[in-house]
Design an enzyme around this catalytic site. Structure first.
Site, PDB file in Angstrom:
ATOM      1  CE  LYS A   9      40.266 -15.839 -23.928  1.00 39.66           C
ATOM      2  NZ  LYS A   9      39.396 -16.850 -23.302  1.00 39.66           N
TER       3      LYS A   9
ATOM      4  CB  CYS B  59      43.503 -20.040 -21.930  1.00 40.05           C
ATOM      5  SG  CYS B  59      42.472 -20.828 -23.213  1.00 40.05           S
TER       6      CYS B  59
HETATM    7  N1  SAJ Z   1      46.531 -23.719 -11.849  1.00 39.73           N
HETATM    8  C1  SAJ Z   1      47.249 -23.777 -10.623  1.00 39.73           C
HETATM    9  N2  SAJ Z   1      47.004 -23.129  -9.663  1.00 39.73           N
HETATM   10  C2  SAJ Z   1      45.821 -22.512  -9.556  1.00 39.73           C
HETATM   11  C3  SAJ Z   1      44.661 -22.590 -10.425  1.00 39.73           C
HETATM   12  C4  SAJ Z   1      45.078 -23.093 -11.627  1.00 39.73           C
HETATM   13  O1  SAJ Z   1      48.428 -23.961 -11.025  1.00 39.73           O
HETATM   14  O2  SAJ Z   1      45.333 -22.051  -8.385  1.00 39.73           O
HETATM   15  C5  SAJ Z   1      46.743 -24.307 -12.985  1.00 39.73           C
HETATM   16  C6  SAJ Z   1      45.895 -25.641 -13.379  1.00 39.73           C
HETATM   17  O3  SAJ Z   1      46.134 -26.701 -12.829  1.00 39.73           O
HETATM   18  C7  SAJ Z   1      46.138 -25.621 -14.961  1.00 39.73           C
HETATM   19  C8  SAJ Z   1      46.253 -24.197 -15.365  1.00 39.73           C
HETATM   20  O4  SAJ Z   1      46.515 -23.380 -14.353  1.00 39.73           O
HETATM   21  O5  SAJ Z   1      46.921 -26.234 -15.350  1.00 39.73           O
HETATM   22  C9  SAJ Z   1      44.919 -23.514 -15.965  1.00 39.73           C
HETATM   23  O6  SAJ Z   1      43.851 -23.865 -15.447  1.00 39.73           O
HETATM   24  P1  SAJ Z   1      42.493 -23.272 -15.137  1.00 39.73           P
HETATM   25  O7  SAJ Z   1      41.484 -24.289 -14.611  1.00 39.73           O
HETATM   26  O8  SAJ Z   1      42.740 -22.032 -14.098  1.00 39.73           O
HETATM   27  O9  SAJ Z   1      42.130 -22.453 -16.447  1.00 39.73           O
HETATM   28  P2  SAJ Z   1      41.691 -22.951 -17.914  1.00 39.73           P
HETATM   29  O10 SAJ Z   1      42.927 -22.743 -18.971  1.00 39.73           O
HETATM   30  O11 SAJ Z   1      41.185 -24.197 -17.943  1.00 39.73           O
HETATM   31  O12 SAJ Z   1      40.709 -21.899 -18.656  1.00 39.73           O
HETATM   32  C10 SAJ Z   1      41.045 -20.491 -18.442  1.00 39.73           C
HETATM   33  C11 SAJ Z   1      40.125 -19.685 -17.846  1.00 39.73           C
HETATM   34  N3  SAJ Z   1      40.300 -18.288 -17.641  1.00 39.73           N
HETATM   35  C12 SAJ Z   1      40.536 -17.647 -16.448  1.00 39.73           C
HETATM   36  O13 SAJ Z   1      40.230 -18.230 -15.611  1.00 39.73           O
HETATM   37  C13 SAJ Z   1      40.926 -16.288 -16.368  1.00 39.73           C
HETATM   38  C14 SAJ Z   1      38.580 -19.702 -18.726  1.00 39.73           C
HETATM   39  O14 SAJ Z   1      37.646 -18.820 -18.261  1.00 39.73           O
HETATM   40  C15 SAJ Z   1      38.868 -19.336 -19.942  1.00 39.73           C
HETATM   41  O15 SAJ Z   1      37.811 -19.302 -20.746  1.00 39.73           O
HETATM   42  C16 SAJ Z   1      40.093 -20.095 -20.650  1.00 39.73           C
HETATM   43  O16 SAJ Z   1      41.219 -19.992 -19.919  1.00 39.73           O
HETATM   44  C17 SAJ Z   1      40.263 -19.610 -22.209  1.00 39.73           C
HETATM   45  O17 SAJ Z   1      39.933 -20.099 -23.040  1.00 39.73           O
HETATM   46  O18 SAJ Z   1      40.874 -18.631 -22.225  1.00 39.73           O
END
Ligand code: SAJ
Length: 407
Positions: free
Chosen positions: A201, A255
Site C-alpha cells: 500500500k 495518501c
Molecule cells: N497529481 C499531479 N500530477 C499527476 C497526478 C496527480 O500533480 O500527474 C496530484 C493531484 O493533483 C493531487 C495529488 O497528485 O493533488 C494526488 O492525486 P491522485 O489523483 O493521483 O491520487 P489520490 O491521492 O486522490 O489517490 C491515491 C491513489 N493512489 C495511487 O494512485 C497509487 C488511490 O488509488 C489510493 O487509494 C489513494 O491515493 C489512497 O487512499 O491511498
C-alpha cells in the site's frame, strides 16, 4: 454481520458497497453528528455515484450507529495521520478502535484493518493489544490488513473494478475475508501476509509521489530556461517505455502526500529518493507563489487583491481539501503578509474556509484581473472563454487562450 468502524471517505463507501451486495452491515462512527446525518438519509461528502449507492444500501437494511457491535467481523477504516516532525505514522486512532472492538468481539472474530499504515505497524502497535486481550479475556481474535486503493472522484467504480490485497496471518482467515470483498469486487483479490500488504500500500502511493516529483522537477528545470515542459513530456511519452506524469501546483490528498513520509520516517538513511521527491512536491505551492509575483511584476500589477485563486480542493471535481496545495500556498502568502488579500473561489467548497472566498464564478471573475488555475475542475474547463482578457496562470495546462502563463 460486518461492523464497519469509521464512516469516512473509505469506510462509508465500503460499508455501502457490501450492504448493497447482500452482506449484513452495521456502520459505526463515534461522531454522533455524522451518524445522525446518515440516519436522516443524507450522505456526508460529494462523490460520483455515492448517492445512488447510499440509497441501495439503505434499502438493503444498512444501519448506522455510534455503538460498536458484538459480531465476528470488523472492518476498521479510521484515519492514520502522520507526525509532521518524526514523519512516522500515528496509529492511535486504529489502536483505539481495536481496543473498543476487543470489548465486544466474539471468539474467533476477525479484525480487518483498512486504514493505511506503515510496514510493521500491526506487529508493533496492534498485535500486542490482541495478545493482552487474549491473556485476560481468553478470546482468540484474528487480524487482517486489507488496504484500500480507491481514488476520490471515481471511488464507486474503482471499488468494483480494482484488484485488491488482503494480508492475513492465516490463509483460511484471509480467504474468509476475501469472500466479503468478492461480494462486490470484480478485480483479482490477492491473499498474502500482513507485512507484505502493509508495504504494498505504502509503496503504491510512493511510486506515484516519486513520479509526480519527477514531473515537477522537470517543470522547474524547463521554467529556468523557458522550455515547454508539457510539449517535452508529450514527446517523451511517445517513447514506448517512457510514461511521465504531469507537473502540478503541488500534491494533496491524504495518501500520496502523506504515506511516502512513513518510509522516510522509518528508514531515514535509506529512503533518499523518496525524501527528495516529497520535498520537491511540497515545494510546488511556493514555486507557484513565486510565479504569481513574477507575472504580476511583468504586467506592472501591484494590487494583490485583484489576484484570484481558482480551486481550493486537492484535485479536480471533489470537495476534499485535505493537504490541498491551494491551502498551503495561502498559508505561505499569510507569512508574506498578503494571504488575506487575494480572492479565492471553488465551486465544490460551499462553506467559508478562507478569507475573501467567493461562491459565485461571475462575482469572482468581476473582482479579479489575474486568475491562477490551481485545480482543473470541469467548471473552469467549460468556462475557459470567460477568462479572455484576464492574466491567467494555468498550473495544469488546460487553458488554450493566447498569452496564458504556465508553470
Ligand atoms: N497529481 C499531479 N500530477 C499527476 C497526478 C496527480 O500533480 O500527474 C496530484 C493531484 O493533483 C493531487 C495529488 O497528485 O493533488 C494526488 O492525486 P491522485 O489523483 O493521483 O491520487 P489520490 O491521492 O486522490 O489517490 C491515491 C491513489 N493512489 C495511487 O494512485 C497509487 C488511490 O488509488 C489510493 O487509494 C489513494 O491515493 C489512497 O487512499 O491511498
Amino acid at each position: 454481520m460486518v461492523n464497519v468502524i469509521g464512516l469516512g471517505y473509505i469506510g462509508l463507501p465500503t460499508a455501502l458497497m457490501m450492504a448493497s451486495h447482500g452482506v449484513a452491515v452495521v456502520g459505526t462512527d463515534y461522531n454522533e453528528e455524522l451518524v445522525n446525518t446518515l440516519n436522516s438519509g443524507h450522505t456526508t461528502f460529494e462523490e460520483n455515484g455515492l448517492e445512488e449507492l447510499f440509497q441501495a444500501a439503505v434499502e438493503s437494511g444498512i444501519q448506522f450507529t455510534t455503538q460498536y457491535q458484538a459480531t465476528d467481523t470488523y472492518i476498521i477504516s479510521v484515519p492514520t495521520p502522520y507526525d509532521k516532525f518524526s514523519k512516522k505514522v500515528d496509529a492511535a486512532y486504529v489502536a483505539a478502535a481495536v481496543r473498543e472492538v476487543l470489548k465486544t468481539a466474539v471468539q474467533d472474530a476477525v479484525i480487518v484493518i483498512e486504514s493505511t499504515i506503515s510496514p510493521g505497524t500491526i506487529n508493533k502497535y496492534i498485535r500486542p493489544l490482541l495478545q493482552a486481550d487474549q491473556e485476560t479475556a481468553n478470546k482468540k481474535i484474528h487480524l487482517v490488513h486489507a488496504p484500500e486503493r480507491i481514488i476520490p472522484g471515481n471511488m464507486v467504480y474503482e471499488l468494483i473494478h480494482n484488484n485488491r490485497t488482503i494480508g492475513a496471518d492465516d490463509r483460511e482467515i484471509g480467504e474468509k475475508i476475501k469472500k466479503y470483498y468478492a461480494s462486490f469486487c470484480q478485480g483479482e483479490i490477492v491473499v498474502t501476509d500482513i507485512c507484505t500488504a502493509e508495504m504494498t500500500k505504502v509503496v503504491e502511493n510512493t511510486y506515484r509521489a516519486v513520479n509526480i516529483a519527477f514531473a515537477n522537477e522537470l517543470a522547474k528545470i524547463c521554467r529556468h530556461d523557458n522550455m515547454d515542459v508539457y510539449e517535452i513530456i508529450r514527446i517523451c511519452n511517445m517513447h514506448p517505455r517512457v510514461n511521465i506524469l504531469q507537473p502540478g501546483p503541488g500534491v494533496g490528498g491524504h495518501c500520496i502526500s502523506v504515506d511516502p513520509w512513513f518510509l522516510v520516517g522509518d528508514y531515514p538513511s535509506l529512503a533518499k529518493v523518496i525524501d527528495e521527491s516529497m520535498k520537491t512536491n511540497d515545494s510546488m505551492p511556493d514555486f507557484v507563489l513565486n510565479r504569481i509575483y513574477e507575472i504580476m511584476k511583468e504586467n506592472h500589477m501591484t494590487d494583490i487583491s485583484r489576484v484570484g485563486i481558482y480551486g481550493l480542493t486537492y484535485k479536480e471535481n471533489v470537495d476534499d481539501m485535505r493537504e490541498s496545495p491551494t491551502l498551503q500556498m495561502l498559508e505561505s502568502m499569510e507569512r508574506h503578509l498578503c494571504g488575506n488579500l487575494v480572492k479565492v473561489y471553488d465551486p465544490h467548497v460551499v462553506n467559508d474556509v478562507v478569507l475573501n472566498q467567493h461562491h459565485d464564478l461571475d462575482a469572482f471573475l468581476r473582482d479579479v484581473d489575474f486568475v491562477v488555475i490551481m485545480v482543473k475542475h470541469d467548471e473552469i474547463r467549460e468556462n475557459m472563454d470567460r477568462l479572455q482578457g484576464k492574466i491567467v496562470l494555468d498550473c495544469h495546462n488546460v487553458c488554450a487562450l493566447d498569452g496564458v502563463y504556465r508553470m
